[in-house]
Scaffold this motif. Structure first.
Motif, PDB file in Angstrom:
ATOM      1  N   LEU A  72       0.820  -1.217   0.000  1.00  0.00           N
ATOM      2  CA  LEU A  72       0.000   0.000   0.000  1.00  0.00           C
ATOM      3  C   LEU A  72       0.854   1.267   0.000  1.00  0.00           C
ATOM      4  O   LEU A  72       0.491   2.262  -0.641  1.00  0.00           O
ATOM      5  N   LEU A  73       1.985   1.256   0.702  1.00  0.00           N
ATOM      6  CA  LEU A  73       2.841   2.441   0.674  1.00  0.00           C
ATOM      7  C   LEU A  73       3.401   2.690  -0.726  1.00  0.00           C
ATOM      8  O   LEU A  73       3.352   3.807  -1.242  1.00  0.00           O
ATOM      9  N   VAL A  74       3.943   1.646  -1.340  1.00  0.00           N
ATOM     10  CA  VAL A  74       4.520   1.805  -2.683  1.00  0.00           C
ATOM     11  C   VAL A  74       3.429   2.084  -3.704  1.00  0.00           C
ATOM     12  O   VAL A  74       3.561   2.986  -4.553  1.00  0.00           O
ATOM     13  N   ASN A  75       2.328   1.333  -3.622  1.00  0.00           N
ATOM     14  CA  ASN A  75       1.289   1.481  -4.635  1.00  0.00           C
ATOM     15  C   ASN A  75       0.594   2.840  -4.538  1.00  0.00           C
ATOM     16  O   ASN A  75       0.256   3.449  -5.561  1.00  0.00           O
ATOM     17  N   THR A  76       0.385   3.339  -3.308  1.00  0.00           N
ATOM     18  CA  THR A  76      -0.237   4.658  -3.156  1.00  0.00           C
ATOM     19  C   THR A  76       0.660   5.743  -3.743  1.00  0.00           C
ATOM     20  O   THR A  76       0.180   6.687  -4.389  1.00  0.00           O
ATOM     21  N   ALA A  77       1.966   5.620  -3.532  1.00  0.00           N
ATOM     22  CA  ALA A  77       2.896   6.588  -4.122  1.00  0.00           C
ATOM     23  C   ALA A  77       2.857   6.528  -5.643  1.00  0.00           C
ATOM     24  O   ALA A  77       2.805   7.570  -6.320  1.00  0.00           O
ATOM     25  N   LEU A 118      -5.121  -2.482  -8.259  1.00  0.00           N
ATOM     26  CA  LEU A 118      -4.410  -3.103  -7.146  1.00  0.00           C
ATOM     27  C   LEU A 118      -4.667  -2.352  -5.836  1.00  0.00           C
ATOM     28  O   LEU A 118      -4.797  -2.967  -4.770  1.00  0.00           O
ATOM     29  N   GLN A 119      -4.791  -1.027  -5.916  1.00  0.00           N
ATOM     30  CA  GLN A 119      -5.062  -0.229  -4.720  1.00  0.00           C
ATOM     31  C   GLN A 119      -6.404  -0.621  -4.101  1.00  0.00           C
ATOM     32  O   GLN A 119      -6.522  -0.802  -2.884  1.00  0.00           O
ATOM     33  N   PHE A 120      -7.426  -0.763  -4.930  1.00  0.00           N
ATOM     34  CA  PHE A 120      -8.747  -1.139  -4.422  1.00  0.00           C
ATOM     35  C   PHE A 120      -8.711  -2.519  -3.778  1.00  0.00           C
ATOM     36  O   PHE A 120      -9.279  -2.735  -2.704  1.00  0.00           O
TER      37      PHE A 120
END
Length: 455
Positions: A311-316, A350-352
């Motif tokens: 989530l940290l990498v994907n949100t960025a 992927l975020q969802f």
């Protein structure tokens, strides 16, 4: 069926207005009546599923959606059409959250990411074909068929649900929290109406502020009520589960950008880049296709790296991909636009998957219905807020340049909006920093949890 209906209607509004003898500007009532009904009744979904069983409630939701579709197709006036959309909204408010609850209770938590990723793929097909199918039906048949097409789909869906869905045992719950429902429902409706007033309804700022303050007051009233009530609609004890608390807040803030993009991108393609509506619709296909394809890798990524890292990498990456749309202009190769749409579609999908499963994965069986219902409420609110934020930013940047319609001014306003929406998404990553390295990792369930799906 439900996601298709959310995108197919906008294409047909001008034809519907002509047929019903109404101004196209008044046809927004057909959209707003559905959205407000969903906002009002979504908080009810968890209690109904726990009280009567999710299998039964899911089939009733399909029936209501189809009944509303039939009423809309037969509508001789705008008032009748709006009433039919209210009935549709009653089904829509239950269908998505109760369907997800069936998955949550019917499968072990170690399978949750894989199964939820798989069952959301058909839902992604709706936005993929909705605008094209809507235009084709209006041009070659009539607008009535955008509603009638739901009847055979709903009939097959109800039969399949009756034939194959597990008969999950209803969870014993306390009597219905009427006062909590009134407060939460009033909050959702007034806040949703205020956000729509910032956008398509174009309310005066004083009316928007009045509705927004009233909605927040109702929400504060619910919070105080839930703290004292022995069995509230949504228990505050849910937030004692760290992954649920992070997942809910992450859904609220990260979905601001994700909710803004379906509004911004088609508008950007048509107004900013000068594409026709048909070409803009076709241009969106790679984004939807990438979203479907990305579901296949979500399970392995989360299992290998854990929710915190993913989530940290994907949100960025999600925030940066939104900001990258500011690089697109008519002078850039069209291949860059397609590549960016593919990257954004995959990352957003992927975020969802990660946020939704994180929110639900550690809830106890007796909390699943309430927690899933609250997740649906937050998702509904965040999507509306995302559109409102995008519309306000776009309008503000346009007026900064004097509101002039020149292509360069319009393009600059879109670019600035993408940068701001991307920055908001980047900042939402601070929520996921609160996760521990191993929190939410799928594992074996306790025996009591694995027995939920029996019967």
């Amino acid at each position: 069926m439900q996601t298709l209906d959310g995108t197919i209607l906008n294409t047909a509004l001008p034809a519907m207005a002509a047929s019903l003898g109404e101004s196209p500007l008044r046809m927004q009532a057909a959209v707003i009546s559905y959205l407000l009904t969903v906002a009002l009744l979504t908080p009810l979904s968890g209690w109904l599923a726990d009280r009567f069983g999710p299998h039964r409630v899911f089939i009733v939701a399909i029936f209501l959606f189809c009944l509303g579709s039939l009423a809309c197709a037969l509508a001789p006036s705008l008032s009748w059409l709006a009433a039919g959309r209210v009935v549709q909204g009653g089904g829509g408010a239950l269908m998505m959250p109760v369907g997800r609850l069936i998955i949550l209770r019917g499968y072990p938590r170690r399978e949750l990411v894989r199964v939820l990723s798989f069952v959301t793929i058909p839902g992604l097909v709706g936005p993929l074909i909705g605008p094209t199918l809507g235009g084709w039906l209006v041009e070659y048949a009539s607008w009535h068929w955008i509603f009638l097409i739901n009847l055979p789909v709903g009939a097959v869906g109800a039969w399949a649900a009756h034939r194959w869905l597990p008969r999950l045992i209803p969870v014993a719950r306390a009597p219905f929290d009427v006062w909590g429902f009134v407060l939460m429902g009033a909050s959702m409706v007034t806040i949703s109406l205020a956000l729509e007033g910032l956008g398509e309804l174009a309310f005066a700022h004083a009316k928007v502020m009045l509705l927004l303050v009233a909605g927040l007051a109702c929400l504060a009233g619910y919070w105080l009520h839930a703290a004292r009530h022995p069995s509230p609609l949504f228990s505050l004890r849910l937030f004692r589960t760290p992954t649920f608390a992070v997942g809910i807040l992450g859904n609220l803030f990260a979905r601001l950008g994700s909710g803004a993009m379906p509004f911004l991108v088609p508008l950007f393609l048509q107004v900013g880049l000068g594409y026709s509506a048909a070409v803009a619709g076709m241009t969106m296909i790679p984004m939807a296709a990438a979203a479907i394809a990305a579901k296949a890798v979500g399970t392995s990524l989360i299992a290998r790296f854990g929710y915190r890292r993913v989530l940290l990498v994907n949100t960025a990456l999600l925030g940066l991909s939104m900001m990258a749309f500011a690089l697109i202009d008519p002078a850039r190769p069209v291949a860059l636009l397609y590549a960016l749409l593919v990257v954004f579609g995959a990352i957003n999908s992927l975020q969802f998957t990660a946020m939704n499963t994180l929110t639900l994965i550690d809830l106890a069986p007796e909390q699943a219905g309430s927690g899933n219902g609250l997740l649906s409420v937050v998702q509904q609110l965040a999507m509306s807020l995302g559109v409102a934020v995008a519309a306000a930013l776009l309008g503000g940047f346009t007026s900064q340049h004097g509101g002039m319609p020149e292509a360069g001014t319009t393009l600059a306003a879109f670019h600035a909006t993408f940068l701001c929406v991307g920055t908001l998404t980047l900042l939402s990553g601070l929520v996921f920093l609160q996760l521990g390295p191993d929190e939410g990792r799928p594992g074996e369930l306790p025996r009591s949890d694995e027995s939920i799906g029996e019967g």
